[in-house]
Scaffold this active site. Structure first.
Site, mmCIF file in Angstrom:
data_model
loop_
_atom_site.group_PDB
_atom_site.id
_atom_site.type_symbol
_atom_site.label_atom_id
_atom_site.label_comp_id
_atom_site.label_asym_id
_atom_site.label_seq_id
_atom_site.Cartn_x
_atom_site.Cartn_y
_atom_site.Cartn_z
ATOM 1 N N SER A 433 0.823 -1.203 0.000
ATOM 2 C CA SER A 433 0.000 0.000 0.000
ATOM 3 C C SER A 433 0.859 1.257 0.000
ATOM 4 O O SER A 433 1.964 1.268 0.537
ATOM 5 C CB SER A 433 -0.899 -0.005 1.241
ATOM 6 O OG SER A 433 -1.950 0.920 1.106
ATOM 7 N N PRO A 434 0.372 2.357 -0.606
ATOM 8 C CA PRO A 434 1.128 3.615 -0.559
ATOM 9 C C PRO A 434 1.365 4.059 0.884
ATOM 10 O O PRO A 434 0.435 4.071 1.701
ATOM 11 C CB PRO A 434 0.214 4.606 -1.291
ATOM 12 C CG PRO A 434 -0.653 3.752 -2.158
ATOM 13 C CD PRO A 434 -0.867 2.493 -1.400
ATOM 14 N N GLN A 512 1.177 6.701 -7.228
ATOM 15 C CA GLN A 512 -0.044 7.361 -6.758
ATOM 16 C C GLN A 512 0.158 8.867 -6.847
ATOM 17 O O GLN A 512 1.058 9.412 -6.210
ATOM 18 C CB GLN A 512 -0.359 6.959 -5.308
ATOM 19 C CG GLN A 512 -1.688 7.516 -4.805
ATOM 20 C CD GLN A 512 -1.885 7.266 -3.320
ATOM 21 O OE1 GLN A 512 -1.207 7.870 -2.485
ATOM 22 N NE2 GLN A 512 -2.817 6.382 -2.975
ATOM 23 N N TYR A 593 -7.329 14.978 1.039
ATOM 24 C CA TYR A 593 -6.451 15.761 0.173
ATOM 25 C C TYR A 593 -7.307 16.453 -0.897
ATOM 26 O O TYR A 593 -8.528 16.356 -0.893
ATOM 27 C CB TYR A 593 -5.356 14.877 -0.411
ATOM 28 C CG TYR A 593 -4.463 14.299 0.684
ATOM 29 C CD1 TYR A 593 -3.777 15.151 1.552
ATOM 30 C CD2 TYR A 593 -4.329 12.932 0.874
ATOM 31 C CE1 TYR A 593 -2.976 14.636 2.575
ATOM 32 C CE2 TYR A 593 -3.545 12.409 1.891
ATOM 33 C CZ TYR A 593 -2.871 13.266 2.742
ATOM 34 O OH TYR A 593 -2.095 12.771 3.755
ATOM 35 N N ARG A 641 -8.154 5.901 -5.599
ATOM 36 C CA ARG A 641 -8.352 5.664 -4.160
ATOM 37 C C ARG A 641 -9.386 6.653 -3.642
ATOM 38 O O ARG A 641 -9.281 7.854 -3.882
ATOM 39 C CB ARG A 641 -7.051 5.800 -3.373
ATOM 40 C CG ARG A 641 -7.279 5.720 -1.854
ATOM 41 C CD ARG A 641 -5.999 5.557 -1.060
ATOM 42 N NE ARG A 641 -5.563 4.167 -1.049
ATOM 43 C CZ ARG A 641 -4.798 3.621 -0.087
ATOM 44 N NH1 ARG A 641 -4.391 4.359 0.937
ATOM 45 N NH2 ARG A 641 -4.437 2.360 -0.147
ATOM 46 N N ARG A 735 1.381 -1.427 7.093
ATOM 47 C CA ARG A 735 2.223 -1.693 8.260
ATOM 48 C C ARG A 735 2.876 -3.068 8.254
ATOM 49 O O ARG A 735 4.030 -3.196 8.663
ATOM 50 C CB ARG A 735 1.418 -1.479 9.548
ATOM 51 C CG ARG A 735 1.159 -0.001 9.834
ATOM 52 C CD ARG A 735 0.319 0.181 11.099
ATOM 53 N NE ARG A 735 0.138 1.593 11.402
ATOM 54 C CZ ARG A 735 -0.795 2.360 10.884
ATOM 55 N NH1 ARG A 735 -1.637 1.848 9.989
ATOM 56 N NH2 ARG A 735 -0.908 3.629 11.225
#
Length: 787
Positions: A433-434, A512, A593, A641, A735
């Protein structure tokens, strides 16, 4: 005698009079001698028996407004774990239960005239009335005073009169309501109506039967609890219940209609009721469980949906824990605090599983067209407590059949099956994942990024994603964020992409692209996440002039001309990304964002063509998507996303997320990467294992577009379960890949998989087997000598 004392009672329906004073402060003892228990259900009765058994000198009184043989519902299912606790604490109760238990192993799922059977599950059940009789007898043997057909006194009076008050008075607890200002309950109602009934024969398995009617989908949950009796629960969404006319039927008419709908499951036999009524499940959560010398137990403290069979189980386990804490702790305050500390995490975990199960059945119509075995697997793993690996151990034949139907080659776990997006073939379903690293200088990724992304590419994932790469200097989150707005940055990214393709052939690398919007000009994460820079701030822009949180910079609302400029920044960055060699491009429209800020009604208050309705809020993100798609190579996929919910009142809902995904799919998105939250600073996420996957699941089935699931997916077993159940197409993990860059390689090794879905780099092959950790061939003990 205490029984002759006139005490103030609560009223015919247990309506609590507001407390006029608070409970007494507990004395400095954990051995209260006078104990009042309100509610004569299994939890209250078992607590009474345990507390009296531990100290026969105690005076324990139970108030129950119903008669001894009154009970609602029919059968009770208890787990081996709960029974083990009962056996240890009170062998007499355990022995009585053992004599009446009906045991079975199978679960049958019947859908569209096809029955799928999964074995090895291990259930034990008995009649609720018989359970209460056993507990009544045990309480009487021990000297507990049982007051049937008697309303409990007011909670405040009990608290003044007794050393300890145990409120086991159910989901409608009057004690909880009397002290609601302290317990602070949260009660949620849900979308389905259900009714508890019984059948005069024993099912030979736990049975789930699906009926697709002209009014909508209905389901039956059935299980045996005696040699000649079964519990039957009929459930359906509220709108189906009304459309079918159940809201206008009396009790007899309802059970006759249910018996007709599920005639095949019942073999044409009738259903029975016991003051049965249609109801809506209520999830009860309390912020606190004790107040002075008053403590909540069972449904008064918490509820968990019946579809995972945990109500009686949790109440009995509460009783065990409360009795143990009263014995172990030096004083009553410490005992009640220890009880709450011990039980709250267990209950929270069960409630998360129950919520997942409840919502699965609420959304059952989404899954009706799944292949029969996958549908059954999906149902069995709905709560996330039964997993692929767990089910394989219980019934390997069933699980292997599901895998074959899914398309897994022999010996291939679902996570290592390939997946195709447009012209890109991914060799497995794992995505790195980013993750923002905040380690760039002037937006240029350096050696750190090469090692970070390169290591994870070597670690076996099918797709490795960059962090959010910013499309302009002003669009950075922090001074340490990477960019793609200069040629120097593009060359640095080209070096990283080339390394991945050269040294980890078969692994794809995606970029991304995003713009920080109102969440920009902040410190590095470890210096104060989302905190403004102490100096060197740059001006922010956003959909609307709303700061992210108190103390944050207020952004300027973007003008039409500025929107055009930002759209061009995205297309320029995408053009550079294509030349750098990225295999996939993801547009970041999540987490508050810039583009996400247009989508949420909490962050977009515009009155022009880019604000207002969801269709208008989508306008600018879709314009950016279309512009990027025109410069991004046709054969390479684009994903988006999104935050599928804001976890905040008035924000984006799951229903909105479906429409957002549908809009991007219509514009050519190849997959939706489904995240949640981080849009507003005061959101309240419902954290838990795989907690975001239901949003991906819903989008996948309602929109018909591939999805990437994210959010506390941490084990390869979770990945296999989610993929095989059809809840997602790809799983993105963050993580776990920080903890172990070679997470995917190790997942293959731990499952004994050596096929093409993951390849160990040649220099690492010697490490493809788990190292020895100690001697394992020591002789086993032969004898156990007693004293």
């Amino acid at each position: 005698m205490e029984g002759a004392v006139t005490v103030p009672t609560q009223g015919a329906r247990g309506t609590a009079r507001p407390a006029t004073h608070h409970p007494q402060s507990p004395e400095n003892t954990s051995h209260p001698q006078r104990i009042a228990i309100t509610g004569g259900g299994p939890g209250g009765l078992y607590a009474a028996a345990l507390l009296k058994r531990l100290d026969p000198s105690r005076e324990v009184t139970v108030w129950e407004r119903n008669a001894p043989d009154d009970t609602f519902g029919f059968g009770v299912v208890l787990s081996d774990e709960t029974l083990g606790g009962i056996e240890h604490a009170d062998p007499a109760v355990y022995e009585s239960l053992q004599k009446d238990f009906i045991r079975w192993d199978d679960i049958d799922i019947v859908h569209r005239n096809t029955r799928q059977t999964s074995g090895g599950h291990g259930f034990a059940a008995l009649g609720r009335r018989r359970l209460l009789e056993i507990l009544h007898d045990r309480c009487r043997d021990l000297g507990v005073e049982l007051r049937f057909r008697t309303e409990a006194p007011y909670p405040a009076w009990l608290a003044e009169t007794y050393d300890l008050v145990v409120a086991a008075d159910g989901v409608h607890s009057t004690t909880r309501e009397a002290f609601a200002d302290v317990f602070r309950p949260r009660i949620a109602t849900h979308r389905c109506r259900y009714i508890w009934l019984a059948a005069g024969f024993a099912f030979d398995a736990f049975r789930f039967e699906i009926a697709e009617t002209e009014h909508g989908v209905m389901q039956l949950h059935g299980y045996p609890y005696a040699a000649d009796a079964s519990t039957v629960i009929v459930e359906m969404r509220e709108e189906v219940w009304r459309a079918a006319g159940f809201d206008g039927l009396d009790e007899r008419e309802s059970i006759e209609r249910c018996a007709k709908i599920f005639a095949d499951a019942l073999g044409g036999r009738p259903l029975k009721s016991n003051k049965s009524a249609w109801t809506t499940f209520r999830t009860v959560v309390n912020e606190r469980w004790s107040h002075g010398n008053v403590v909540l137990l069972g449904d008064a403290a918490h509820t968990a949906h019946f579809s995972i069979g945990s109500g009686t189980k949790l109440a009995v386990e509460d009783a065990l824990a409360l009795a143990a804490c009263l014995e172990e702790q030096p004083d009553l305050p410490g005992a009640l605090a220890a009880y709450e500390e011990e039980r709250k995490p267990v209950v929270a975990s069960t409630q998360r599983a129950a919520r997942a199960s409840l919502e699965w059945f609420e959304n059952l119509a989404l899954y009706l067209d799944q292949p029969p075995r996958q549908f059954a697997f999906n149902l069995l793993t709905r709560s996330r407590r039964v997993t692929h690996d767990n089910l394989r151990l219980r019934d390997s034949g069933f699980t292997e059949a599901v895998e074959r139907e899914f398309g897994c080659p022999p010996g291939t776990p679902p996570m290592f099956t390939p997946f195709r997006l447009r012209g890109l073939s991914l060799r497995n379903r794992v995505v790195v994942s980013p993750m923002d690293m905040y380690s760039a200088t002037d937006g240029v990724p350096g050696d750190f990024h090469l090692v970070h992304l390169g290591a994870r590419a070597l670690g076996g994932a099918g797709l490795v994603m960059t962090e959010m790469v910013c499309v302009s200097e002003e669009g950075r989150i922090t001074p340490g964020c990477t960019g793609l707005y200069t040629g120097r940055q593009a060359e640095a990214w080209k070096r990283i992409a080339a390394f991945v393709h050269r040294q980890a052939p078969g692994t794809a690398i995606g970029v991304q692209l995003g713009h920080s919007g109102r969440k920009g000009s902040t410190r590095l994460m470890w210096e104060g996440m989302d905190e403004p820079l102490e100096d060197g701030n740059w001006p922010l822009v956003a959909a609307s002039p709303l700061p992210y949180k108190e103390g944050s910079q207020t952004p300027r609302q973007l003008s039409r001309a500025q929107l055009t400029d930002i759209r061009e920044q995205f297309t320029s960055a995408a053009w550079r990304a294509a030349r750098a060699g990225f295999d996939l491009l993801e547009l970041h429209c999540a987490h508050g964002y810039l583009l996400s800020g247009f989508l949420s009604p909490l962050t977009n208050t515009r009155t022009d063509a880019y604000g207002g309705s969801l269709e208008r809020r989508l306008r600018f993100p879709l314009e950016v998507f279309d512009a990027v798609r025109t410069v991004w190579p046709e054969e390479r996929p684009m994903t988006v996303r999104i935050s599928a919910t804001d976890w905040a009142e008035g924000g984006t809902t799951a229903e909105d997320a479906v429409e957002i995904a549908r809009a991007f799919a219509a514009h050519g998105a190849d997959a939706i990467d489904v995240s949640t939250g981080q849009v507003v600073a005061d959101d309240r996420p419902e954290f838990g294992r795989s907690y975001q996957t239901p949003f991906a699941d819903r989008i996948r089935h309602e929109v018909g577009i591939p999805v990437i699931a994210v959010g506390a997916i941490s084990s390869w077993d979770d990945v296999n379960s989610l993929i095989l159940a059809g809840r997602t197409d790809l799983c993105a993990l963050a993580r776990p890949h920080l903890y172990d860059p070679h997470w995917t390689l190790h997942a293959a090794a731990e499952q004994g998989y050596t096929g093409p879905g993951v390849v160990w780099p040649a220099p690492y092959r010697a490490g493809s087997r788990r190292p020895q950790t100690g001697r394992t061939d020591a002789p086993k003990p032969r004898l156990t000598l007693g004293t």
